[in-house]
Design an enzyme around this catalytic site. Sequence first.
Site, PDB file in Angstrom:
ATOM      1  N   SER A   1      35.163-113.501  14.567  1.00 55.95           N
ATOM      2  CA  SER A   1      35.855-113.694  13.443  1.00 55.95           C
ATOM      3  C   SER A   1      34.709-114.213  12.049  1.00 55.95           C
ATOM      4  O   SER A   1      35.160-115.122  11.561  1.00 55.95           O
ATOM      5  CB  SER A   1      36.994-114.422  13.426  1.00 55.95           C
ATOM      6  OG  SER A   1      36.931-115.742  13.965  1.00 55.95           O
TER       7      SER A   1
ATOM      8  N   ARG B   1      47.809-126.509  10.445  1.00 52.43           N
ATOM      9  CA  ARG B   1      47.442-125.745   9.342  1.00 52.43           C
ATOM     10  C   ARG B   1      49.096-125.214   9.183  1.00 52.43           C
ATOM     11  O   ARG B   1      49.550-124.722   9.841  1.00 52.43           O
ATOM     12  CB  ARG B   1      46.611-124.775   9.601  1.00 52.43           C
ATOM     13  CG  ARG B   1      46.062-124.049   8.224  1.00 52.43           C
ATOM     14  CD  ARG B   1      45.044-122.867   8.522  1.00 52.43           C
ATOM     15  NE  ARG B   1      43.821-123.510   8.902  1.00 52.43           N
ATOM     16  CZ  ARG B   1      42.683-122.918   8.974  1.00 52.43           C
ATOM     17  NH1 ARG B   1      42.810-121.382   8.878  1.00 52.43           N
ATOM     18  NH2 ARG B   1      41.512-123.323   9.267  1.00 52.43           N
TER      19      ARG B   1
ATOM     20  N   LYS C   1      31.102-123.786  13.239  1.00 48.95           N
ATOM     21  CA  LYS C   1      30.722-122.635  12.421  1.00 48.95           C
ATOM     22  C   LYS C   1      30.126-122.939  11.211  1.00 48.95           C
ATOM     23  O   LYS C   1      30.829-123.785  10.264  1.00 48.95           O
ATOM     24  CB  LYS C   1      31.610-121.523  12.503  1.00 48.95           C
ATOM     25  CG  LYS C   1      33.037-121.665  11.884  1.00 48.95           C
ATOM     26  CD  LYS C   1      33.933-120.604  12.060  1.00 48.95           C
ATOM     27  CE  LYS C   1      35.454-121.011  11.400  1.00 48.95           C
ATOM     28  NZ  LYS C   1      36.001-121.582  12.572  1.00 48.95           N
TER      29      LYS C   1
ATOM     30  N   ASP D   1      32.676-121.618   5.691  1.00 48.78           N
ATOM     31  CA  ASP D   1      32.540-122.021   7.323  1.00 48.78           C
ATOM     32  C   ASP D   1      32.070-120.587   7.571  1.00 48.78           C
ATOM     33  O   ASP D   1      31.637-120.614   8.942  1.00 48.78           O
ATOM     34  CB  ASP D   1      33.189-122.923   8.055  1.00 48.78           C
ATOM     35  CG  ASP D   1      34.521-122.206   8.144  1.00 48.78           C
ATOM     36  OD1 ASP D   1      34.915-121.336   7.276  1.00 48.78           O
ATOM     37  OD2 ASP D   1      35.451-122.906   8.963  1.00 48.78           O
TER      38      ASP D   1
ATOM     39  N   GLU E   1      31.931-116.667  16.835  1.00 49.56           N
ATOM     40  CA  GLU E   1      33.108-115.925  17.377  1.00 49.56           C
ATOM     41  C   GLU E   1      33.216-114.871  16.446  1.00 49.56           C
ATOM     42  O   GLU E   1      32.644-114.760  15.233  1.00 49.56           O
ATOM     43  CB  GLU E   1      34.235-116.807  16.997  1.00 49.56           C
ATOM     44  CG  GLU E   1      34.481-117.461  15.568  1.00 49.56           C
ATOM     45  CD  GLU E   1      35.616-118.669  15.424  1.00 49.56           C
ATOM     46  OE1 GLU E   1      36.319-118.775  16.571  1.00 49.56           O
ATOM     47  OE2 GLU E   1      35.712-119.070  14.335  1.00 49.56           O
TER      48      GLU E   1
ATOM     49  N   ASP F   1      33.378-117.499   2.955  1.00 50.45           N
ATOM     50  CA  ASP F   1      34.787-117.827   2.560  1.00 50.45           C
ATOM     51  C   ASP F   1      35.246-118.721   1.740  1.00 50.45           C
ATOM     52  O   ASP F   1      34.173-119.807   1.676  1.00 50.45           O
ATOM     53  CB  ASP F   1      35.706-117.550   4.041  1.00 50.45           C
ATOM     54  CG  ASP F   1      35.571-118.969   4.806  1.00 50.45           C
ATOM     55  OD1 ASP F   1      34.283-119.746   4.673  1.00 50.45           O
ATOM     56  OD2 ASP F   1      36.244-118.906   5.777  1.00 50.45           O
TER      57      ASP F   1
ATOM     58  N   ASP G   1      36.246-122.110   2.181  1.00 53.72           N
ATOM     59  CA  ASP G   1      35.502-123.309   2.635  1.00 53.72           C
ATOM     60  C   ASP G   1      33.979-123.292   3.037  1.00 53.72           C
ATOM     61  O   ASP G   1      33.593-124.170   3.876  1.00 53.72           O
ATOM     62  CB  ASP G   1      36.434-124.112   3.618  1.00 53.72           C
ATOM     63  CG  ASP G   1      36.500-123.384   4.939  1.00 53.72           C
ATOM     64  OD1 ASP G   1      36.501-122.199   5.015  1.00 53.72           O
ATOM     65  OD2 ASP G   1      36.623-124.032   6.145  1.00 53.72           O
TER      66      ASP G   1
ATOM     67  N   SER H   1      40.923-123.077   5.055  1.00 55.45           N
ATOM     68  CA  SER H   1      39.623-121.996   5.128  1.00 55.45           C
ATOM     69  C   SER H   1      39.962-120.509   4.449  1.00 55.45           C
ATOM     70  O   SER H   1      40.059-120.585   3.004  1.00 55.45           O
ATOM     71  CB  SER H   1      39.415-121.853   6.732  1.00 55.45           C
ATOM     72  OG  SER H   1      38.375-120.996   6.790  1.00 55.45           O
TER      73      SER H   1
END
Length: 622
Positions: free
Chosen positions: A436, A73, A448, A336, A434, A332, A334, A175
């Site tokens: 986040s 990324r 996720k 996920d 997680e 979000d 994308d 993401s």
Amino acid sequence: MGDCGAPEDVNSNVLVARSTGDAQLDKAVWQWLSWDKNQKTKEQIENLLQNGEHKELRDRLCCRLTFGTAGLRSAMGAGFCYINDLTVIQSTQGIYKYLERNFSDFKQRGFVVGYDTRGQVTSNCSSKKLAKLTAAVLLAKDVLVYFFSTYVPTPFVPYAVQQLGAVAGVMITASHNRKEDNGYKVYWENGAQITSPHDKEIIKCIEECVEPWNGSWNENLVDTSPLRQDPLKKICDSYMEDLTKICYHRELNVQSSLKFVHTSFHGVGHDYVQLAFKAFGFQPPIPVPEQKDPDPDFSTVKCPNPEEGECVLELSLRLAEKEGAKVVVATDPDADRLAVAEQQENGCWKVFTGNELAALFGWWMFSRWKENCSQDADVKNVYMLATTVSSKILRAIALKEGFHFEETLPGFKWIGSRVKNLLDNGKEVLFAFEESIGFMCGTSVLDKDGVSAAVVIAEMATYLQGQSLTLAQKLVDIYEMYGYHISKTSYFLCYDPPTIKRIFERLRNFDDPQSYPKCCGAYNILHVRDVTTGYDSSQLNKKSVLPVSKSSQMITFTFQNGCVATLRTSGTEPKIKYYAEMCALPGHSDRSVLEEELQKLIEALIENFLEPAKNGLTWRSA
């Protein structure tokens, strides 16, 4: 970066005349200008060379992308450490080489390619174009490629890898990152993101074949090759059908008067969340019109991350008030991850944290299992998982209810791999998360998934409405039953890697060389765990049970007052994150006292360990 002489299609005399005086940099410039067929990114390097911007050239060309917690990324733009046409081609060539070594049936079993809706005009770079180039590299080598004909949620790629029996897959996405970024997320045949040693071996393979092969630039192959298949309909239908395995109250959903608003944050989620609600028997959620369709500029939000809370959920909350909807679900870009907000009796909105949502999901998935399991089902065969920086609420529920709870390193790649291992050994995994706002309900997708999480929370809210309860009220019930878990997560921005390293090295050599802090202000430290070095003072052999992760910084402090706090670097952004949680036993809970104690400890942690003023850190509350 591989040897090369003077590029054939670049004027060598001009390049020599413009030599930077640095042989390594000159070679990197030559390579870029000879290999890159994207005129926009090629011009970016040519302009830097012409203007004598040697430091910028060095930064862009003399280092390479590496795998973090979510694959490769970076910002879109020219350079070997940026996401662009050339680096995606190089990465895919490396993956091809690695998969060819590992799977004799690679070409027959095939490879999955998905993408989101990101793009950058100045670099002539878009997720779809990068996906086409990914496919081109493989199609040119006679590999069967399952290339989605339109944008899809990230979870569709790992799901498709498993459903289609492919050897691997790639999702082009960054993401929830800022609009300038893009990424390259790799999934293994087990449907989980790659972990070590695959990531390191793939990087080696990338470095062995950096020059684009014949055919690698032919993005039109996805339209002409007989080896390209479109898995969209099959995967979408199958995903929605599998989703009903975690639907427990369809009759209630069909009759429900509860209204929901959904925002897809200018990303891929709208169509798929609509279909998921339909699969559960719901009326479709009300979409936020300004954010429903893909927009690579994310023009209505300061940043495309629903985790930032009420400030980025403004449009959806106002629409919900207008429509009389009590619950807002936000995926979000994308799709996920999932944020959730609920209107309270006083008219204000509560935006749940990832840890609070996990308490609700954990209770829900276990109580539904308990209600629906067979008579001979063994609770000791049941598992839930969380990353180590996430709330310990699942551990508290597990202790009381008798199922197993496990922790992993941060990043869903560790959860996905461990869940697959548990499933292969006959275990039943109900839920993983997680903090986040990443949730995995059920095991159809080993990553996720914001689409499934959105519809599960809708069913939960509908069920609770029948009990005259809200999500927020149920959360209090859960904490009363299993013990309050009060957590705070935030971060500081730091764009200088040496400063980050210095902060963590100081903690490892605090009072003396190779000695960690014994206290933080007035708070005594009971144990220290450093997964960067593999040290854990709570273990007899002083070695961390979690795997060593040398590529990132992460130190956890357990305090005498019961607080657990972790400092770590982000795997995807220039952040130092902190996570702190106070855990109380059931019945020993005065929330306000816990919150006050936690706040004081966080202030001591920041002042004594991070020293933001001295280190030039920029604070941002998450």
